[in-house]
Design an enzyme around this catalytic site. Structure first.
Site, PDB file in Angstrom:
ATOM      1  N   SER A 138      36.617  32.323  42.098  1.00  0.00           N
ATOM      2  CA  SER A 138      37.148  31.707  43.313  1.00  0.00           C
ATOM      3  C   SER A 138      37.444  32.775  44.356  1.00  0.00           C
ATOM      4  O   SER A 138      38.059  33.801  44.050  1.00  0.00           O
ATOM      5  CB  SER A 138      38.432  30.948  42.971  1.00  0.00           C
ATOM      6  OG  SER A 138      39.063  30.461  44.128  1.00  0.00           O
ATOM      7  N   SER A 139      37.002  32.551  45.586  1.00  0.00           N
ATOM      8  CA  SER A 139      37.271  33.450  46.700  1.00  0.00           C
ATOM      9  C   SER A 139      36.706  34.844  46.417  1.00  0.00           C
ATOM     10  O   SER A 139      35.502  34.996  46.293  1.00  0.00           O
ATOM     11  CB  SER A 139      38.769  33.480  47.003  1.00  0.00           C
ATOM     12  OG  SER A 139      39.022  34.073  48.239  1.00  0.00           O
ATOM     13  N   SER A 140      37.562  35.849  46.234  1.00  0.00           N
ATOM     14  CA  SER A 140      37.039  37.166  45.875  1.00  0.00           C
ATOM     15  C   SER A 140      36.196  37.085  44.614  1.00  0.00           C
ATOM     16  O   SER A 140      35.154  37.734  44.493  1.00  0.00           O
ATOM     17  CB  SER A 140      38.197  38.142  45.668  1.00  0.00           C
ATOM     18  OG  SER A 140      37.742  39.394  45.200  1.00  0.00           O
TER      19      SER A 140
END
Length: 466
Positions: A150-152
């Site tokens: 998720s995200s990074s």
């Protein structure tokens, strides 16, 4: 293909990933998350946690599940559904913890030259060592290795699929960016990034060439299938980057930019599929209507592992084992082979905290770091126990300046979102030893006042502000 960026409705909101309740076989011993040290070559200085379900095939699949900036492996384990699904489907989950500092803190390196090429070093090589360890220690199937995050962690998912196409079978990236989107470390923080500034636009050929020519030059073998997820109201990692990632991977596969099918598998989940001439879906893209920087939410991990092909494990199960040794077994060295603006990760739902131990006045210190842009900001607080006894369970009280409203946070729960706020510990960071610290933070909107709070109280006692 240039995509006109739609008007986004404010800053992104990270939400807690709700645990998915799934039926599972009752194990003889309850599996737990275990930290492994000395797992092999670790140029990224990362930490490794592993979740090994008690019931699993003799050669289980391996899933590398990666957190967002400011988070860690145990937090993503607690706040996502991948471990509970592993109990049902019998795959092993590796939870890496990033240690690179780039704006939000603890982000996966997807920006350095070393990380962008196979065998270059940094976080990708550390993650490969973790995979090698699990293959050696648990007979993990080298033909069934997958990545998600998720995200990074979503950015690193795309990154690892590009740099190690011969290692990964498939991946599912939530709120990521294309491989080679960030020019360098200075381009990573959201308030200064060209990648996530909302205007990134390259041709499919340019995106595809980056994968072919930079990540693993000369590679001509099969490529891992890719699933991509993004919220249409994500302003931290703009929704427009979903299309850029679609263009990159469809070009790598030599597919048309026109989907072979599209549907709505659940309300507000719009899915596009890009299949090859044999009908195999190589790229799948989900647009989640109205969602901000808040993925994966409930049910999305299940959709991801279905795409990865993990819902039909071998019926042959291995007997329960004890916790793994924290030192890698004597095997050959891991392969010398060879990520954001990223958003704060989803965090675990609040659990009942142990009884709080109030520190004496002045026995705590808060170091506050704030970064602001336009109408948004991020704040990182390091809480240090400078007293003479451990803190077991904590709450930190502070007052936000007028006009600031928290939209998402990590490593703590925050209530209310403005005015006098109380941040409470998560299940995995409730204890602060003497001279120890915990890091928490949040994203907020503001109306022009970007000051930080002037006072903090830990369990009712005033803290020194650094």
């Amino acid at each position: 293909m240039r995509i006109v960026r739609r008007l986004l409705l404010g800053l992104a909101t990270s939400v807690v990933a709700v645990g998915l309740v799934v039926p599972a076989m009752t194990p003889a011993h309850a599996a737990t998350l275990v930290e492994v040290t000395n797992f092999g070559n670790n140029p990224g200085g990362m930490r490794m946690h592993v979740y090994v379900p008690d019931n699993r095939p003799a050669n289980p699949a391996i899933v590398v599940a990666m957190h967002g900036c400011g988070g860690n492996g145990p937090g993503f384990y607690s706040g996502s559904e991948f471990a509970s699904l592993a109990d049902r489907y019998g795959y092993i989950v590796i939870y890496p913890s990033a240690m690179q500092q780039a704006g939000f803190g603890n982000c996966f390196d997807v920006w350095s030259d070393a990380a962008k090429r196979r065998g270059g070093g940094s976080d990708p090589v550390s993650i490969m060592s973790m995979i090698n360890y699990v293959q050696q220690q648990y007979r993990g199937d080298p033909n069934r290795v997958y990545a998600t995050g998720s995200s990074s962690g979503g950015m690193m998912t795309n990154h690892m699929l590009a740099v190690y196409p011969d290692v990964f079978k498939a991946g599912a990236a939530f709120m990521g960016v294309p491989y080679n989107c960030f020019a360098n470390a200075a381009d990573y923080p959201p308030w200064s990034s060209q990648c996530t500034g909302g205007n990134m636009n390259r041709t499919p050929q340019q995106w595809g060439d980056a994968v072919r020519q930079q990540a693993y030059p000369g590679y001509t073998g099969p490529r891992p299938r890719v699933q991509l997820w993004h919220g249409t109201a994500d302003t931290l990692v703009p929704y427009s980057l979903l299309q850029e990632a679609v263009e990159q991977w469809t070009n790598v596969f030599g597919l048309s930019q026109t989907p072979t099918s599209s549907d709505t598998p659940q309300p507000n989940w719009n899915r596009r599929r890009f299949a090859d001439s044999s009908g195999t879906v190589q790229v799948e893209a989900y647009s989640i209507q109205g969602a901000g920087h808040s993925l994966p939410s409930s049910g999305m991990a299940a959709a991801a592992i279905t795409f990865l092909g993990l819902t039909n494990p071998s019926p042959t199960t291995a007997p329960p084992t004890t916790a793994p040794p924290t030192t890698a077994p004597p095997t050959t060295a891991p392969p010398t082979t060879a990520p954001p603006t990223t958003a704060p990760p989803t965090t675990a739902p609040p659990t009942t905290a142990p009884p709080t131990t109030p520190p004496p006045s002045g026995a705590c210190r808060v170091t506050a770091t704030l970064n602001a842009w336009n109408s948004g900001l991020t704040a990182n607080y390091r809480i240090t126990n400078s007293g003479t006894s451990p803190v077991n369970g904590w709450s930190l009280v502070f007052t936000l300046p007028s006009g600031q409203t928290i939209t998402s946070g990590w490593n703590a729960t925050y209530s209310p979102s403005s005015g006098q706020v109380t941040a409470r510990n998560m299940s995995y960071n409730a204890s602060i030893p003497v001279n120890g610290s915990v890091d928490i933070g949040f994203q907020a909107t503001h109306t022009g006042n970007t000051a930080r709070p002037t006072a903090f109280a830990l369990n009712g006692a005033s803290c020194t502000v650094a």
